[in-house]
Scaffold this motif. Structure first.
Motif, PDB file in Angstrom:
ATOM      1  N   ALA A  43     -14.406 -46.739  22.110  1.00  0.00           N
ATOM      2  CA  ALA A  43     -15.745 -46.307  22.283  1.00  0.00           C
ATOM      3  C   ALA A  43     -15.726 -44.786  22.080  1.00  0.00           C
ATOM      4  O   ALA A  43     -14.840 -44.202  21.999  1.00  0.00           O
ATOM      5  CB  ALA A  43     -16.237 -46.247  23.852  1.00  0.00           C
ATOM      6  N   GLU A  44     -16.975 -44.536  21.493  1.00  0.00           N
ATOM      7  CA  GLU A  44     -17.037 -43.239  20.868  1.00  0.00           C
ATOM      8  C   GLU A  44     -18.081 -42.481  21.343  1.00  0.00           C
ATOM      9  O   GLU A  44     -19.328 -43.154  21.554  1.00  0.00           O
ATOM     10  CB  GLU A  44     -17.434 -43.324  19.410  1.00  0.00           C
ATOM     11  N   ASN A  45     -18.171 -41.176  21.564  1.00  0.00           N
ATOM     12  CA  ASN A  45     -19.455 -40.438  22.084  1.00  0.00           C
ATOM     13  C   ASN A  45     -19.315 -39.235  21.191  1.00  0.00           C
ATOM     14  O   ASN A  45     -18.530 -38.451  20.845  1.00  0.00           O
ATOM     15  CB  ASN A  45     -19.030 -39.987  23.593  1.00  0.00           C
ATOM     16  N   ASN A  46     -20.606 -38.818  20.577  1.00  0.00           N
ATOM     17  CA  ASN A  46     -20.821 -38.064  19.636  1.00  0.00           C
ATOM     18  C   ASN A  46     -21.659 -36.934  20.101  1.00  0.00           C
ATOM     19  O   ASN A  46     -22.072 -35.944  19.382  1.00  0.00           O
ATOM     20  CB  ASN A  46     -21.470 -38.358  18.316  1.00  0.00           C
ATOM     21  N   GLN A  47     -22.058 -36.932  21.489  1.00  0.00           N
ATOM     22  CA  GLN A  47     -22.962 -35.835  22.046  1.00  0.00           C
ATOM     23  C   GLN A  47     -22.205 -35.262  23.251  1.00  0.00           C
ATOM     24  O   GLN A  47     -22.836 -34.911  24.403  1.00  0.00           O
ATOM     25  CB  GLN A  47     -24.043 -36.530  22.616  1.00  0.00           C
ATOM     26  N   VAL A  48     -21.082 -34.662  23.054  1.00  0.00           N
ATOM     27  CA  VAL A  48     -20.274 -34.188  24.056  1.00  0.00           C
ATOM     28  C   VAL A  48     -20.507 -32.463  23.908  1.00  0.00           C
ATOM     29  O   VAL A  48     -20.521 -31.987  22.954  1.00  0.00           O
ATOM     30  CB  VAL A  48     -18.786 -34.378  23.503  1.00  0.00           C
ATOM     31  N   LEU A  49     -20.796 -32.095  25.055  1.00  0.00           N
ATOM     32  CA  LEU A  49     -20.819 -30.540  25.186  1.00  0.00           C
ATOM     33  C   LEU A  49     -19.615 -29.833  25.317  1.00  0.00           C
ATOM     34  O   LEU A  49     -18.990 -30.430  26.242  1.00  0.00           O
ATOM     35  CB  LEU A  49     -21.866 -30.159  26.109  1.00  0.00           C
ATOM     36  N   SER A  50     -19.056 -28.792  24.813  1.00  0.00           N
ATOM     37  CA  SER A  50     -17.889 -28.345  25.186  1.00  0.00           C
ATOM     38  C   SER A  50     -18.010 -26.560  24.623  1.00  0.00           C
ATOM     39  O   SER A  50     -18.864 -26.294  23.708  1.00  0.00           O
ATOM     40  CB  SER A  50     -16.887 -28.770  24.135  1.00  0.00           C
ATOM     41  N   ILE A  51     -17.463 -25.876  25.374  1.00  0.00           N
ATOM     42  CA  ILE A  51     -17.669 -24.365  25.612  1.00  0.00           C
ATOM     43  C   ILE A  51     -16.130 -23.707  25.716  1.00  0.00           C
ATOM     44  O   ILE A  51     -15.427 -24.135  26.707  1.00  0.00           O
ATOM     45  CB  ILE A  51     -18.571 -23.906  26.318  1.00  0.00           C
ATOM     46  N   VAL A  52     -15.609 -22.750  24.878  1.00  0.00           N
ATOM     47  CA  VAL A  52     -14.644 -22.114  25.029  1.00  0.00           C
ATOM     48  C   VAL A  52     -14.937 -20.699  25.415  1.00  0.00           C
ATOM     49  O   VAL A  52     -15.773 -20.137  24.286  1.00  0.00           O
ATOM     50  CB  VAL A  52     -13.880 -22.393  23.575  1.00  0.00           C
ATOM     51  N   ASP A  53     -14.223 -19.884  26.136  1.00  0.00           N
ATOM     52  CA  ASP A  53     -14.360 -18.457  26.256  1.00  0.00           C
ATOM     53  C   ASP A  53     -13.027 -17.702  25.951  1.00  0.00           C
ATOM     54  O   ASP A  53     -12.022 -18.018  26.312  1.00  0.00           O
ATOM     55  CB  ASP A  53     -14.881 -18.114  27.566  1.00  0.00           C
ATOM     56  N   LEU A  54     -12.981 -17.231  24.515  1.00  0.00           N
ATOM     57  CA  LEU A  54     -11.819 -16.803  24.199  1.00  0.00           C
ATOM     58  C   LEU A  54     -11.195 -15.301  24.749  1.00  0.00           C
ATOM     59  O   LEU A  54     -10.366 -15.093  24.678  1.00  0.00           O
ATOM     60  CB  LEU A  54     -11.839 -16.554  22.676  1.00  0.00           C
ATOM     61  N   SER A  55     -12.170 -14.937  25.589  1.00  0.00           N
ATOM     62  CA  SER A  55     -12.052 -13.590  26.304  1.00  0.00           C
ATOM     63  C   SER A  55     -11.172 -14.157  27.520  1.00  0.00           C
ATOM     64  O   SER A  55     -10.107 -13.319  28.110  1.00  0.00           O
ATOM     65  CB  SER A  55     -13.078 -13.049  26.890  1.00  0.00           C
ATOM     66  N   GLY A  57      -9.750 -17.600  27.891  1.00  0.00           N
ATOM     67  CA  GLY A  57      -9.102 -18.856  27.559  1.00  0.00           C
ATOM     68  C   GLY A  57      -9.642 -20.142  28.666  1.00  0.00           C
ATOM     69  O   GLY A  57      -9.176 -21.099  28.258  1.00  0.00           O
ATOM     70  N   ASN A  58     -10.672 -19.808  29.046  1.00  0.00           N
ATOM     71  CA  ASN A  58     -11.378 -20.954  29.848  1.00  0.00           C
ATOM     72  C   ASN A  58     -12.011 -21.986  28.879  1.00  0.00           C
ATOM     73  O   ASN A  58     -12.747 -21.385  28.037  1.00  0.00           O
ATOM     74  CB  ASN A  58     -12.055 -20.392  30.974  1.00  0.00           C
ATOM     75  N   VAL A  59     -12.162 -23.098  29.444  1.00  0.00           N
ATOM     76  CA  VAL A  59     -12.954 -24.112  28.616  1.00  0.00           C
ATOM     77  C   VAL A  59     -13.551 -24.964  29.486  1.00  0.00           C
ATOM     78  O   VAL A  59     -13.154 -25.201  30.421  1.00  0.00           O
ATOM     79  CB  VAL A  59     -11.866 -24.842  27.582  1.00  0.00           C
ATOM     80  N   ALA A  60     -14.502 -25.509  29.244  1.00  0.00           N
ATOM     81  CA  ALA A  60     -15.503 -26.566  29.874  1.00  0.00           C
ATOM     82  C   ALA A  60     -16.019 -27.686  28.964  1.00  0.00           C
ATOM     83  O   ALA A  60     -16.428 -27.207  27.902  1.00  0.00           O
ATOM     84  CB  ALA A  60     -16.560 -25.921  30.618  1.00  0.00           C
ATOM     85  N   PRO A  90     -23.212 -40.106  36.414  1.00  0.00           N
ATOM     86  CA  PRO A  90     -23.594 -40.211  35.072  1.00  0.00           C
ATOM     87  C   PRO A  90     -22.873 -39.265  34.017  1.00  0.00           C
ATOM     88  O   PRO A  90     -22.552 -39.529  32.977  1.00  0.00           O
ATOM     89  CB  PRO A  90     -24.989 -39.528  35.083  1.00  0.00           C
ATOM     90  N   LYS A  91     -22.039 -38.166  34.816  1.00  0.00           N
ATOM     91  CA  LYS A  91     -21.371 -37.235  33.715  1.00  0.00           C
ATOM     92  C   LYS A  91     -19.790 -37.550  33.924  1.00  0.00           C
ATOM     93  O   LYS A  91     -19.335 -37.629  35.103  1.00  0.00           O
ATOM     94  CB  LYS A  91     -21.755 -35.700  33.995  1.00  0.00           C
ATOM     95  N   ALA A  92     -19.189 -37.144  32.775  1.00  0.00           N
ATOM     96  CA  ALA A  92     -17.925 -36.804  33.146  1.00  0.00           C
ATOM     97  C   ALA A  92     -17.651 -35.339  32.712  1.00  0.00           C
ATOM     98  O   ALA A  92     -18.218 -35.076  31.906  1.00  0.00           O
ATOM     99  CB  ALA A  92     -16.880 -37.765  32.264  1.00  0.00           C
ATOM    100  N   SER A  93     -16.593 -34.505  33.476  1.00  0.00           N
ATOM    101  CA  SER A  93     -16.481 -33.109  32.861  1.00  0.00           C
ATOM    102  C   SER A  93     -15.181 -32.636  32.998  1.00  0.00           C
ATOM    103  O   SER A  93     -14.114 -33.417  33.880  1.00  0.00           O
ATOM    104  CB  SER A  93     -17.362 -32.344  33.933  1.00  0.00           C
ATOM    105  N   PHE A  94     -14.576 -31.613  32.318  1.00  0.00           N
ATOM    106  CA  PHE A  94     -13.419 -31.213  32.435  1.00  0.00           C
ATOM    107  C   PHE A  94     -13.701 -29.527  32.391  1.00  0.00           C
ATOM    108  O   PHE A  94     -14.428 -28.954  31.734  1.00  0.00           O
ATOM    109  CB  PHE A  94     -12.675 -31.458  30.796  1.00  0.00           C
ATOM    110  N   GLU A  95     -12.572 -28.925  33.288  1.00  0.00           N
ATOM    111  CA  GLU A  95     -12.745 -27.587  33.137  1.00  0.00           C
ATOM    112  C   GLU A  95     -11.197 -27.173  33.230  1.00  0.00           C
ATOM    113  O   GLU A  95     -10.374 -27.558  34.054  1.00  0.00           O
ATOM    114  CB  GLU A  95     -13.295 -27.188  34.850  1.00  0.00           C
TER     115      GLU A  95
ATOM    116  N   LEU B  28     -19.320 -24.392  33.153  1.00  0.00           N
ATOM    117  CA  LEU B  28     -20.105 -25.390  33.110  1.00  0.00           C
ATOM    118  C   LEU B  28     -21.568 -25.496  33.355  1.00  0.00           C
ATOM    119  O   LEU B  28     -22.219 -26.312  33.032  1.00  0.00           O
ATOM    120  CB  LEU B  28     -19.655 -26.426  34.519  1.00  0.00           C
ATOM    121  N   ASP B  29     -21.969 -24.299  33.918  1.00  0.00           N
ATOM    122  CA  ASP B  29     -23.526 -24.031  34.290  1.00  0.00           C
ATOM    123  C   ASP B  29     -24.045 -23.800  32.898  1.00  0.00           C
ATOM    124  O   ASP B  29     -25.250 -24.236  32.726  1.00  0.00           O
ATOM    125  CB  ASP B  29     -23.542 -22.740  35.315  1.00  0.00           C
ATOM    126  N   ILE B  30     -23.283 -23.382  32.033  1.00  0.00           N
ATOM    127  CA  ILE B  30     -23.652 -22.986  30.369  1.00  0.00           C
ATOM    128  C   ILE B  30     -24.145 -24.391  29.900  1.00  0.00           C
ATOM    129  O   ILE B  30     -25.257 -24.590  29.450  1.00  0.00           O
ATOM    130  CB  ILE B  30     -23.046 -22.067  29.847  1.00  0.00           C
TER     131      ILE B  30
END
Lengths: 181, 297
Positions: A43-55, A57-60, A90-95, B28-30
């Motif tokens: 199964a494939e999901n092409n609408q993933v939201l992801s953010i990285v903070d290089l200051s 090293g946190n990712v979500a 409805p959602k899966a998340s990673f922190e 996550l809020d963003i």
């Protein structure tokens, strides 16, 4: 006056520079793959939201379970209706956090080690993953995979289809982030 | 000069505050705020394409060929001598092919009356939530049935057209929550030939059906059809059925109890004579197996 303006401009620039430490994508790719002797399910999901903070090293990462597309429509229906209960969860998340960010920023290492908490089906479990991380001025690209044990997330697989669904599924991520203003 | 300095300071403070605030904001809020607003189609209102005897709003996805094997046994109150109806059975085989996600064609053959039936099913509207909500799903069904049983005198063979009957249904369903869905089905049935003069050629009926999920794989369904102007020459009763859907990988098993022995709309809605509550109950089942033809993406 000129000095004040100069300070302001300098500060503004530093602020802008600072906010560019964050990189985001809204069209990330995550797939999972279950292999058994009976059948392979992907199964494939092409609408993933992801953010990285290089200051820091946190990712979500977040995604909608209903956005996973299967080869067979019935599989998709059963996945959402019966197994992961997408109406309820409805959602899966990673922190998580990139453990060796400094090495990567210094160009000593191209493989990131990430640890964090994965939430699927309302259950949160710690996971670790490794993947290629490439950082440039206008892009942060991550390419990695990890294994997930289905039972950890209290996803019940009825015995009749137990042979068709693997106990452990492989999750693959391709996340290409661009600067977040 | 003073003025512009003040302005710069306000500007600066604003920017500074803004960034410090968003810094302390959780990543996550963003993501939450960046999530695009989408319209979500409500899927799986029913598990199968049938509630019990009648159609549900569901259609199969493009390229799916579904093979349906259905049995309705004799009446339970036939007693042990008839093995509670199991000695007698009406069998229907059907092939249903989804030409597109919204459009299905089907062909069936029932042993009862040696009937052939064909139908087209078109999903017109779908229930939606989130951004653009829509309260119900609507599916149209048109079916045709031909009786081929030679129950006529040898010298009075009816024409092909004489033995045709048509059914048109508008299925309107809503999934209220993940467990409960309800459907209403205004139905119009036309017969080319009727047994006696008092009998109407056109019959209007209203179907009401629903399902309740017991577990993720099992649901209980009930279905009732009320006829506004029933056939006069027999004593028909409204069709009532209770079924249990059991879903496994590519199959849906439906076990049911019904006062109707037939599985074609024109028959079970208008020609059912059994009284459910005095034990004229037919046990039955539908088994469907879905095959995926072609590359569905």
């Amino acid at each position: 006056m000129y000095r004040a303006a100069l300070i302001c401009i300098c500060l503004l620039f530093s602020i802008i520079g600072f906010s560019q430490e964050r990189y985001i994508t809204k069209q990330g790719y995550i797939s999972f793959y279950s292999h058994t002797p009976v059948e392979d399910i992907k199964a494939e999901n092409n609408q993933v939201l992801s953010i990285v903070d290089l200051s820091t090293g946190n990712v979500a990462v977040t995604l909608l379970m209903k956005s996973f597309e299967f080869e067979k429509a019935l599989m998709q229906e059963h996945f959402n209706e019966n197994y992961v209960e997408s109406d309820k969860y409805p959602k899966a998340s990673f922190e998580g956090e990139i453990q060796n960010l400094k090495e990567i920023l210094d160009g000593e290492n191209g493989v990131a080690a990430i640890t964090g908490d994965l939430t699927v089906h309302g259950i949160t479990k710690p996971i670790t993953m490794e993947g290629k991380l490439k950082i440039t001025d206008d892009a942060v690209n991550f390419d990695g995979s990890f294994m997930v044990t289905v039972a950890d997330y209290e996803i019940n697989i009825p015995s009749v289809v137990a042979r068709n669904i693997a106990k452990e599924v492989e999750v693959t991520c391709k996340l290409e982030h661009t600067p977040y203003r | 000069m003073n003025h512009s300095l003040k302005l710069s300071c306000i500007f600066f403070t604003f920017f500074f505050l803004n960034t410090t605030l968003s810094n302390s904001q959780d990543l996550l809020d963003i993501l939450e705020s960046e999530t695009p607003k989408t319209t979500e189609i409500v899927s799986a209102i029913f598990k199968g394409t049938r509630i019990a005897n009648g159609h549900s709003v569901e259609t199969r996805k493009k390229g799916v060929l579904e093979f349906l094997i259905s049995h309705r046994f004799g009446r339970v109150n036939g007693g042990f001598y008839q093995l509670f109806g199991l000695d007698e059975s009406n069998i229907r085989f059907a092939l249903e092919y989804a030409v597109s996600d919204n459009f299905t064609l089907g062909l069936g053959r029932s042993s009862f009356d040696k009937s052939y039936d064909g139908f087209v099913k078109y999903r017109l509207l779908q229930q939606k939530t989130s951004q653009n909500t829509f309260p119900v799903s609507v599916t149209l069904v048109g079916s045709m049935a031909q009786k081929t049983l030679r129950d006529y005198p040898a010298d009075d063979k009816p024409d092909f057209n004489d033995r045709l009957a048509y059914t048109t249904q508008v299925l309107i369903a809503r999934k209220f929550n993940s467990a409960i869905s309800l459907q209403v089905a205004p139905t119009y049935i036309h017969r080319n030939t009727v047994p006696t003069f008092q009998d109407p050629h056109d019959i209007l009926a209203l179907g009401i059906g629903g399902r309740m999920k017991i577990t993720n794989q099992v649901s209980v369904n009930a279905e009732y059809f009320y006829s506004f102007n029933p056939i006069e020459s027999i004593t028909p009763r409204d069709a009532f059925s209770i079924s249990v859907d059991i879903e496994t990988g590519g199959h849906v098993f439906q076990l049911m109890m019904s006062n109707a022995i037939t599985m074609i709309e024109k028959s079970f809605i208008t020609e059912t004579t059994g009284n459910f509550f005095s034990g004229d109950i037919h046990l039955g089942f539908n088994i469907s197996r879905a095959f995926h033809l072609g590359n569905k993406k």
